[in-house]
Scaffold this motif. Sequence first.
Motif, PDB file in Angstrom:
ATOM      1  N   ALA A 181       0.842  -1.199   0.000  1.00 36.98           N
ATOM      2  CA  ALA A 181       0.000   0.000   0.000  1.00 36.98           C
ATOM      3  C   ALA A 181       0.873   1.243   0.000  1.00 36.98           C
ATOM      4  CB  ALA A 181      -0.922   0.011   1.221  1.00 36.98           C
ATOM      5  N   GLY A 182       0.331   2.313  -0.525  1.00 38.76           N
ATOM      6  CA  GLY A 182       0.992   3.607  -0.452  1.00 38.76           C
ATOM      7  C   GLY A 182       0.617   4.304   0.844  1.00 38.76           C
ATOM      8  N   GLN A 183       1.577   4.898   1.483  1.00 36.67           N
ATOM      9  CA  GLN A 183       1.331   5.548   2.776  1.00 36.67           C
ATOM     10  C   GLN A 183       0.217   6.592   2.683  1.00 36.67           C
ATOM     11  OE1 GLN A 183       4.433   8.216   4.108  1.00 36.67           O
ATOM     12  NE2 GLN A 183       4.177   7.585   6.236  1.00 36.67           N
ATOM     13  N   GLN A 184       0.153   7.328   1.566  1.00 35.93           N
ATOM     14  CA  GLN A 184      -0.796   8.420   1.423  1.00 35.93           C
ATOM     15  C   GLN A 184      -2.085   8.012   0.719  1.00 35.93           C
ATOM     16  OE1 GLN A 184       1.380  11.609  -0.476  1.00 35.93           O
ATOM     17  NE2 GLN A 184       2.741  11.898   1.271  1.00 35.93           N
ATOM     18  N   SER A 185      -2.305   6.734   0.516  1.00 38.25           N
ATOM     19  CA  SER A 185      -3.523   6.274  -0.142  1.00 38.25           C
ATOM     20  C   SER A 185      -4.742   6.472   0.761  1.00 38.25           C
ATOM     21  CB  SER A 185      -3.396   4.794  -0.515  1.00 38.25           C
ATOM     22  OG  SER A 185      -2.452   4.627  -1.539  1.00 38.25           O
ATOM     23  N   PRO A 186      -5.951   6.527   0.176  1.00 37.95           N
ATOM     24  CA  PRO A 186      -7.163   6.621   0.992  1.00 37.95           C
ATOM     25  C   PRO A 186      -7.201   5.526   2.050  1.00 37.95           C
ATOM     26  CG  PRO A 186      -7.682   6.951  -1.315  1.00 37.95           C
ATOM     27  CD  PRO A 186      -6.235   6.540  -1.271  1.00 37.95           C
ATOM     28  N   LYS A 187      -7.767   5.855   3.187  1.00 35.15           N
ATOM     29  CA  LYS A 187      -7.706   4.917   4.318  1.00 35.15           C
ATOM     30  C   LYS A 187      -8.430   3.602   4.040  1.00 35.15           C
ATOM     31  CE  LYS A 187     -11.549   6.856   7.071  1.00 35.15           C
ATOM     32  NZ  LYS A 187     -12.355   5.609   7.143  1.00 35.15           N
ATOM     33  N   VAL A 188      -9.374   3.609   3.096  1.00 37.78           N
ATOM     34  CA  VAL A 188     -10.055   2.363   2.771  1.00 37.78           C
ATOM     35  C   VAL A 188      -9.067   1.318   2.264  1.00 37.78           C
ATOM     36  CG1 VAL A 188     -10.628   3.039   0.377  1.00 37.78           C
ATOM     37  CG2 VAL A 188     -12.045   1.363   1.579  1.00 37.78           C
ATOM     38  N   ILE A 189      -8.006   1.742   1.604  1.00 34.36           N
ATOM     39  CA  ILE A 189      -7.003   0.797   1.099  1.00 34.36           C
ATOM     40  C   ILE A 189      -6.348   0.056   2.257  1.00 34.36           C
ATOM     41  CG2 ILE A 189      -4.722   0.646   0.011  1.00 34.36           C
ATOM     42  CD1 ILE A 189      -6.968   0.909  -1.999  1.00 34.36           C
ATOM     43  N   HIS A 190      -6.045   0.768   3.316  1.00 36.10           N
ATOM     44  CA  HIS A 190      -5.406   0.138   4.476  1.00 36.10           C
ATOM     45  C   HIS A 190      -6.396  -0.774   5.212  1.00 36.10           C
ATOM     46  CE1 HIS A 190      -1.984   2.745   3.741  1.00 36.10           C
ATOM     47  NE2 HIS A 190      -2.849   3.739   3.585  1.00 36.10           N
ATOM     48  N   GLY A 191      -7.674  -0.389   5.200  1.00 35.28           N
ATOM     49  CA  GLY A 191      -8.694  -1.253   5.784  1.00 35.28           C
ATOM     50  C   GLY A 191      -8.845  -2.543   5.002  1.00 35.28           C
ATOM     51  N   ILE A 192      -8.812  -2.446   3.681  1.00 36.57           N
ATOM     52  CA  ILE A 192      -8.888  -3.641   2.840  1.00 36.57           C
ATOM     53  C   ILE A 192      -7.689  -4.543   3.102  1.00 36.57           C
ATOM     54  CG2 ILE A 192      -8.788  -4.475   0.452  1.00 36.57           C
ATOM     55  CD1 ILE A 192     -10.306  -1.856  -0.316  1.00 36.57           C
ATOM     56  N   ALA A 193      -6.504  -3.946   3.160  1.00 38.37           N
ATOM     57  CA  ALA A 193      -5.292  -4.737   3.415  1.00 38.37           C
ATOM     58  C   ALA A 193      -5.387  -5.463   4.750  1.00 38.37           C
ATOM     59  CB  ALA A 193      -4.067  -3.829   3.373  1.00 38.37           C
ATOM     60  N   ASP A 194      -5.892  -4.773   5.767  1.00 38.81           N
ATOM     61  CA  ASP A 194      -6.064  -5.401   7.084  1.00 38.81           C
ATOM     62  C   ASP A 194      -7.005  -6.606   6.994  1.00 38.81           C
ATOM     63  OD1 ASP A 194      -4.423  -3.509   8.276  1.00 38.81           O
ATOM     64  OD2 ASP A 194      -6.087  -2.273   9.003  1.00 38.81           O
ATOM     65  N   ALA A 195      -8.131  -6.401   6.315  1.00 37.69           N
ATOM     66  CA  ALA A 195      -9.150  -7.450   6.244  1.00 37.69           C
ATOM     67  C   ALA A 195      -8.652  -8.674   5.476  1.00 37.69           C
ATOM     68  CB  ALA A 195     -10.415  -6.893   5.590  1.00 37.69           C
ATOM     69  N   LEU A 196      -7.951  -8.442   4.379  1.00 37.87           N
ATOM     70  CA  LEU A 196      -7.435  -9.565   3.599  1.00 37.87           C
ATOM     71  C   LEU A 196      -6.330 -10.294   4.355  1.00 37.87           C
ATOM     72  CD1 LEU A 196      -7.212  -7.972   0.026  1.00 37.87           C
ATOM     73  CD2 LEU A 196      -9.051  -9.384   0.964  1.00 37.87           C
ATOM     74  N   ALA A 197      -5.419  -9.534   4.945  1.00 32.20           N
ATOM     75  CA  ALA A 197      -4.281 -10.145   5.644  1.00 32.20           C
ATOM     76  C   ALA A 197      -4.739 -11.035   6.791  1.00 32.20           C
ATOM     77  CB  ALA A 197      -3.349  -9.054   6.154  1.00 32.20           C
ATOM     78  N   GLU A 198      -5.828 -10.662   7.420  1.00 33.94           N
ATOM     79  CA  GLU A 198      -6.336 -11.438   8.562  1.00 33.94           C
ATOM     80  C   GLU A 198      -6.740 -12.850   8.157  1.00 33.94           C
ATOM     81  OE1 GLU A 198      -9.809 -10.983  12.002  1.00 33.94           O
ATOM     82  OE2 GLU A 198      -9.207  -9.259  10.795  1.00 33.94           O
ATOM     83  N   ARG A 199      -7.090 -13.019   6.891  1.00 30.47           N
ATOM     84  CA  ARG A 199      -7.606 -14.318   6.433  1.00 30.47           C
ATOM     85  C   ARG A 199      -6.606 -15.128   5.613  1.00 30.47           C
ATOM     86  NH1 ARG A 199     -13.201 -13.588   3.529  1.00 30.47           N
ATOM     87  NH2 ARG A 199     -12.810 -15.836   3.303  1.00 30.47           N
ATOM     88  N   LEU A 200      -5.490 -14.546   5.240  1.00 27.26           N
ATOM     89  CA  LEU A 200      -4.530 -15.247   4.399  1.00 27.26           C
ATOM     90  C   LEU A 200      -3.528 -16.023   5.243  1.00 27.26           C
ATOM     91  CD1 LEU A 200      -4.009 -12.353   1.856  1.00 27.26           C
ATOM     92  CD2 LEU A 200      -4.964 -14.602   1.297  1.00 27.26           C
ATOM     93  N   ALA A 201      -3.171 -17.216   4.768  1.00 29.40           N
ATOM     94  CA  ALA A 201      -2.318 -18.105   5.562  1.00 29.40           C
ATOM     95  C   ALA A 201      -0.871 -17.634   5.631  1.00 29.40           C
ATOM     96  CB  ALA A 201      -2.382 -19.521   4.973  1.00 29.40           C
ATOM     97  N   ASP A 202      -0.351 -17.121   4.521  1.00 33.18           N
ATOM     98  CA  ASP A 202       1.063 -16.736   4.445  1.00 33.18           C
ATOM     99  C   ASP A 202       1.124 -15.349   3.806  1.00 33.18           C
ATOM    100  OD1 ASP A 202       3.762 -16.442   4.113  1.00 33.18           O
ATOM    101  OD2 ASP A 202       4.060 -18.243   2.896  1.00 33.18           O
ATOM    102  N   VAL A 203       1.130 -14.320   4.626  1.00 35.48           N
ATOM    103  CA  VAL A 203       1.006 -12.966   4.087  1.00 35.48           C
ATOM    104  C   VAL A 203       2.033 -12.024   4.693  1.00 35.48           C
ATOM    105  CG1 VAL A 203      -0.752 -12.328   5.801  1.00 35.48           C
ATOM    106  CG2 VAL A 203      -0.635 -11.083   3.622  1.00 35.48           C
ATOM    107  N   GLY A 204       2.581 -11.163   3.853  1.00 29.19           N
ATOM    108  CA  GLY A 204       3.434 -10.075   4.296  1.00 29.19           C
ATOM    109  C   GLY A 204       2.777  -8.757   3.947  1.00 29.19           C
ATOM    110  N   ARG A 205       3.153  -7.711   4.662  1.00 29.19           N
ATOM    111  CA  ARG A 205       2.594  -6.375   4.436  1.00 29.19           C
ATOM    112  C   ARG A 205       3.722  -5.380   4.223  1.00 29.19           C
ATOM    113  NH1 ARG A 205      -2.310  -5.404   7.154  1.00 29.19           N
ATOM    114  NH2 ARG A 205      -2.150  -3.281   6.334  1.00 29.19           N
ATOM    115  N   ALA A 206       3.491  -4.412   3.361  1.00 29.29           N
ATOM    116  CA  ALA A 206       4.475  -3.355   3.139  1.00 29.29           C
ATOM    117  C   ALA A 206       3.751  -2.062   2.813  1.00 29.29           C
ATOM    118  CB  ALA A 206       5.423  -3.727   2.001  1.00 29.29           C
ATOM    119  N   THR A 207       4.281  -0.952   3.312  1.00 27.05           N
ATOM    120  CA  THR A 207       3.756   0.378   3.022  1.00 27.05           C
ATOM    121  C   THR A 207       4.893   1.220   2.460  1.00 27.05           C
ATOM    122  OG1 THR A 207       2.135   0.225   4.823  1.00 27.05           O
ATOM    123  CG2 THR A 207       2.622   2.420   3.964  1.00 27.05           C
TER     124      THR A 207
END
Length: 258
Positions: free
Chosen positions: A205-231
């Motif tokens: 995700a981009g740091q300055q992206s709309p907050k919905v993007i970060h909410g989507i990333a949170d929701a998807l990451a919670e359900r994925l078995a092997d996930v990394g995150r980067a901003t």
Amino acid sequence: MTGIHKRHWPGDKGRPALALHCMMGSAGYWGPISRRLDGRVDLTGFDMPSHGRSGSWVAGSEGPDFHTAVTRIAASFIDRPLDLIGHSLGATVALRIAVAAPEAIRSLTLIEPVLFAAASDAEQEHRDRVISGFLAEGRIEDAARAFIDVWGAQAFDDLPLPARRMMAEQIPLVAEADDTLTNDRANILRDGGLEAIDAPVLIIAGQQSPKVIHGIADALAERLADVGRATVPGAGHMLPLTHPDETAGLIAVSLDRA
């Protein structure tokens, strides 16, 4: 819909990869990313219908919706497990493919996935209403401006006239894809779907992206078995275009994890 324009950046023949671009973009912006990956994957992309050099999209009551059509085109490029990379709308197509056929995915890189159904957000709902209102009133350029001023690399009014005209022609596709992105018409978020993806996933995700993007990333990451995150610091939604060094570096990390 007529022909689909394919793009190819040669690399390791044993490591095929497919990259999917965003709404109102083209596969061309993966070229600088591929050069920075320095041949570590054999990268293919294509211009979605009504984008780049591909033929126009014509919606039909008996044909598939736009998101489904793009998903089928993307799936036609897959004949063995590969590294799948998607940005924005392209990331939702990539995720849809991974949920449907997890065995086809070696690694999955999701850059700013706009699957709004994953995270309710009042600001995004307001943006959708504004654009829908403009389209209903026939104010096509205003609808394009409202979209690009949030999701583009620069303000709509700062773009050259040919680019503004092209985006005004493309803006109805945003409404066409809304049922999939906002209401999950494709059932991407179905029970057990995300959980079945066993390939490594990286969400960027981009740091300055709309907050919905970060909410989507949170929701998807919670359900994925092997996930990394980067901003990416200082970046917005169009980070493959504005921050190719950082984007390519993170994709390389995702490739290494697979």
